[in-house]
Design a protein around this motif. Structure first.
Motif, short mmCIF file in Angstrom:
data_model
loop_
_atom_site.label_atom_id
_atom_site.label_comp_id
_atom_site.label_asym_id
_atom_site.label_seq_id
_atom_site.Cartn_x
_atom_site.Cartn_y
_atom_site.Cartn_z
N GLY A 112 -27.52 24.89 36.64
CA GLY A 112 -27.61 25.81 37.78
C GLY A 112 -27.83 25.06 39.09
N GLU A 114 -26.93 22.07 39.80
CA GLU A 114 -25.67 21.42 40.19
C GLU A 114 -24.77 22.42 40.91
N ASN A 115 -24.70 23.62 40.35
CA ASN A 115 -23.85 24.65 40.96
C ASN A 115 -24.29 25.01 42.36
N PHE A 116 -25.62 24.97 42.57
CA PHE A 116 -26.10 25.33 43.90
C PHE A 116 -26.09 24.14 44.85
N GLY A 117 -25.58 23.02 44.38
CA GLY A 117 -25.43 21.86 45.25
C GLY A 117 -26.72 21.19 45.66
N VAL A 120 -29.00 15.30 43.93
CA VAL A 120 -29.25 14.84 42.57
C VAL A 120 -30.67 14.33 42.32
N GLU A 124 -33.18 15.97 39.36
CA GLU A 124 -33.85 15.23 38.30
C GLU A 124 -35.35 15.56 38.26
N ARG B 3 -31.17 10.23 35.23
CA ARG B 3 -29.78 10.24 35.69
C ARG B 3 -29.07 8.98 35.19
N LYS B 221 -26.51 31.44 36.89
CA LYS B 221 -26.72 30.02 37.17
C LYS B 221 -25.83 29.55 38.31
N GLY B 222 -25.34 30.50 39.09
CA GLY B 222 -24.65 30.14 40.32
C GLY B 222 -23.24 29.59 40.13
N PHE B 223 -22.60 29.96 39.03
CA PHE B 223 -21.24 29.47 38.77
C PHE B 223 -20.30 29.76 39.93
N VAL B 225 -21.08 30.45 43.10
CA VAL B 225 -21.61 30.27 44.45
C VAL B 225 -20.66 29.40 45.26
N CYS B 227 -20.31 26.87 47.40
CA CYS B 227 -20.84 25.70 48.10
C CYS B 227 -20.41 24.45 47.35
N LYS B 228 -20.64 23.34 47.97
CA LYS B 228 -20.27 22.09 47.31
C LYS B 228 -21.24 21.84 46.17
N LYS B 229 -20.73 21.72 44.95
CA LYS B 229 -21.60 21.48 43.80
C LYS B 229 -22.02 20.02 43.79
N SER B 230 -23.21 19.77 43.24
CA SER B 230 -23.59 18.37 43.09
C SER B 230 -23.40 17.98 41.63
N LEU B 232 -24.77 15.30 38.44
CA LEU B 232 -25.63 14.22 37.93
C LEU B 232 -24.79 13.07 37.40
#
Ligand SMILES: Nc1ncnc2c1ncn2[C@@H]1O[C@H](COP(=O)(O)OP(=O)(O)OP(=O)(O)O)[C@@H](O)[C@H]1O
Ligand SMILES: [Mg+2]
Lengths: 287, 265
Positions: A112, A114-117, A120, A124, B3, B221-223, B225, B227-230, B232
């Protein structure tokens, strides 16, 4: 009073259903309180959750009369994904709450974020913190699908808590858990309450609700039949006739009073019961 | 620290090539395999080059250090290929008899078609096995996203890959459960077929139920949304991708040139 969620004369019917699953409900949910929702199977508890989160009617379709407001705005007016940050939603069935695209539980919980940007480094940190809090950190590199029911349920809770929503709607989070696991989940929820989050929790284990919740919502046949302070509602013996389960301690207290033991109040938790019985014994000894 | 742990470091540089580079190799290899299969060699006009071409697949598997895993997965392909070869060579009439065993005759045309089809299957399926044995799902997903593929398409692709893996495991569990319940799962073809369909029912039902909740969980879980996803996980390049791409393209061009030359001359 700071109202975060409000239902105004809400009647909701699923598509193709003969009768409404929620009938003329009006409630105000106050910020920072923990609401326990109880009621028999099919009472409409899950439907109420879906309405608050806006899944009904936006996803399920069906017919909505009245209004559901989140922070004063109708749920139907929120854009896609907008409510996900405000309201965290944990489903009844843990097995359907895995994304299906992650190899490890660690990544699953991070999904989730990750999806909200979220950056990183922060992801963690937050994931580790929440996994420790929900006691699944030792499982971090397991495959999500290979977890037991109870572990998946805690994982489902963790992957929502990690998003830090202000409001949490949680539908039976302990159905797969043993007594110890149940206790630990309620401890987590208590911690969330201390963080001033608004919590709406559906739970059949009424003894747990008695221990941790502030307010109780009782549903039956799609209607709200009681709403108020837990002490008042969970000692209302007339609810037994409505098919609602009450805490064992309340029933014990009631029996004792019937048997002529003068308890100062009907207890709803073990601690209250011990206290009330202790006082009654003390009094008897003194006189 | 975590990470770091999620990243994939491969010691073997061939296996570590960027998925897009490996995928180019897979595509060009398959193309060349089909092209080579159209080369008829010698008097019998068999597609012999495609057999020689197949040497590359095990060579790649050995070079990538995955020969054991490759072999385990490849045996299934091999089984299919062998069935194709046997059936084709025995059943297609025409041409001289190449070999005879009692009443079973292998004729020229049968053998021609058997080699053509059998090795095309082995070549193409084999190179894909190599690709999937050296590439993890998250690498594919990452490469797809980097290439600008829509996140929904990527999701469907990756979840399908995972689902196949899980259904495979589940079908074994279900087979065992059915057997314990008294459904015959061993015996002749009819019995096994019946058992197979009996095992499909819970498998499919299990996969379908809860789709609604699955979709809503993703939503939670914001699938969706905007915005730019980040991410890991970050994919590493070995630095040899360019070289490998160049070699693969050069070989393909050479084979195409050869084919064209044969047509013209
Ligand atoms: N997707 C749906 N389509 C049509 N009707 C539904 C749907 N989901 C629930 N219902 C109906 O709405 C009513 C309320 O269901 P709901 O799931 O809200 O009950 P619940 O209180 O959560 O029950 P439980 O304790 O079993 O979880 C039931 O009569 C049910 O049959
Ligand atoms: Mg429910």
């Amino acid at each position: 009073m700071d109202t975060v969620i409000e239902l105004k004369n809400v009647t909701y019917t699923y598509p193709l259903a003969d009768e409404p699953s929620i009938k003329d409900m009006s409630i105000k949910i106050e910020r920072g309180k923990f609401y326990g929702v109880i009621g028999e199977n099919g009472a409409g508890k899950t439907t109420l959750c879906a309405l608050i989160r806006g899944f009904a009617p936006s996803f399920y379709n069906g017919e909505l009369k009245g209004e559901v407001l989140v922070e004063g705005k109708p749920t139907t007016e929120f854009g896609p994904g907008e409510l996900s940050l405000k309201i965290g939603y944990v489903f009844q069935n843990p097995f359907t709450q895995i994304s299906g695209v992650k190899d490890t539980l660690f990544e699953e919980v991070a999904y989730g974020l990750e999806n909200f940007g979220v950056p990183v480094d922060e992801i963690e940190e937050r994931v580790i913190e929440v996994m420790k809090m929900t006691d699944i950190y030792s499982l971090a590199d397991k495959k999500p699908f290979e977890l037991s029911g109870g572990q998946q349920q805690r994982a489902a809770l963790a992957s929502i808590i990690v998003l830090k929503p202000d409001i949490l709607v949680i539908d039976e989070p302990t159905s797969q858990l043993d007594p110890e696991g149940t206790e630990s989940v309620f401890k987590i929820i208590e911690q969330l309450k201390n963080e001033k989050k608004t919590i709406i929790l559906v739970e059949h284990k009424v003894d747990m609700i008695a221990e941790y919740a502030d307010e109780i919502l009782v549903m039956k046949g799609g209607r709200l039949i009681r709403l108020g302070d837990k002490q008042e509602i969970l000692t209302d013996m007339s609810l037994l006739d409505e098919g609602v389960q009450l805490p064992q301690m309340a029933i014990l207290g009631e029996r004792l009073i019937e048997a002529g033991i003068p308890l100062s109040r009907v207890p709803i938790t073990e601690r209250q019961a011990a206290e009330a019985i202790g006082q009654a014994l003390q009094k008897a000894r003194n006189s | 620290m975590w990470r770091e742990k999620l990243q994939i470091h491969k010691s073997n540089w061939i296996a570590a090539l960027h998925p897009s580079c490996k995928f180019l190799v897979v595509c060009l290899y398959s193309f060349c395999a089909l092209l080579l299969a159209s080369f008829k060699v010698g008097e019998g006009e068999y597609s012999l080059y495609t057999i020689a071409w197949f040497v590359i697949v095990p060579a790649l598997a050995i070079g990538s250090g995955i020969i054991k895993r490759f072999w385990n997965a490849f045996t299934k392909v091999l089984l299919v290929a062998v069935v194709i070869i046997v059936v084709q060579s025995l059943l297609i009439p025409g041409g001289d008899t190449v070999a005879q065993l009692w009443i079973l005759k292998v004729r020229e045309e049968g053998l021609r078609s058997a080699i053509y089809l059998g090795f095309s299957v082995m070549n193409i399926a084999g190179i894909f096995v190599w690709f999937f044995q050296t590439t993890e799902n998250k690498e594919i997903s990452c490469a797809l996203e980097d290439s600008g593929t829509n996140y929904k398409v990527t999701y469907v692709f990756i979840s399908t890959l995972q689902m196949i893996e899980i259904l495979g495991q589940n079908s074994k569990t279900i087979m065992n459960a059915q057997q314990a319940r008294g459904v015959e799962t061993q015996g002749n073809i009819v019995v096994r077929t019946r058992a197979f369909f009996a095992s499909l029912v819970p498998l499919i039902l299990g996969a379908i139920t809860g789709t609604e909740e699955r979709v809503l969980t993703l939503e939670s879980k914001g699938f969706d949304v905007n915005c730019k996803k980040s991410r890991l996980f970050q994919i590493e390049k070995t630095g040899r991708e360019k070289m490998v791409n160049t070699i693969a393209i050069a070989i393909t061009v050479a084979i195409v040139g050869w084919r064209v030359a044969l047509w013209i001359l």
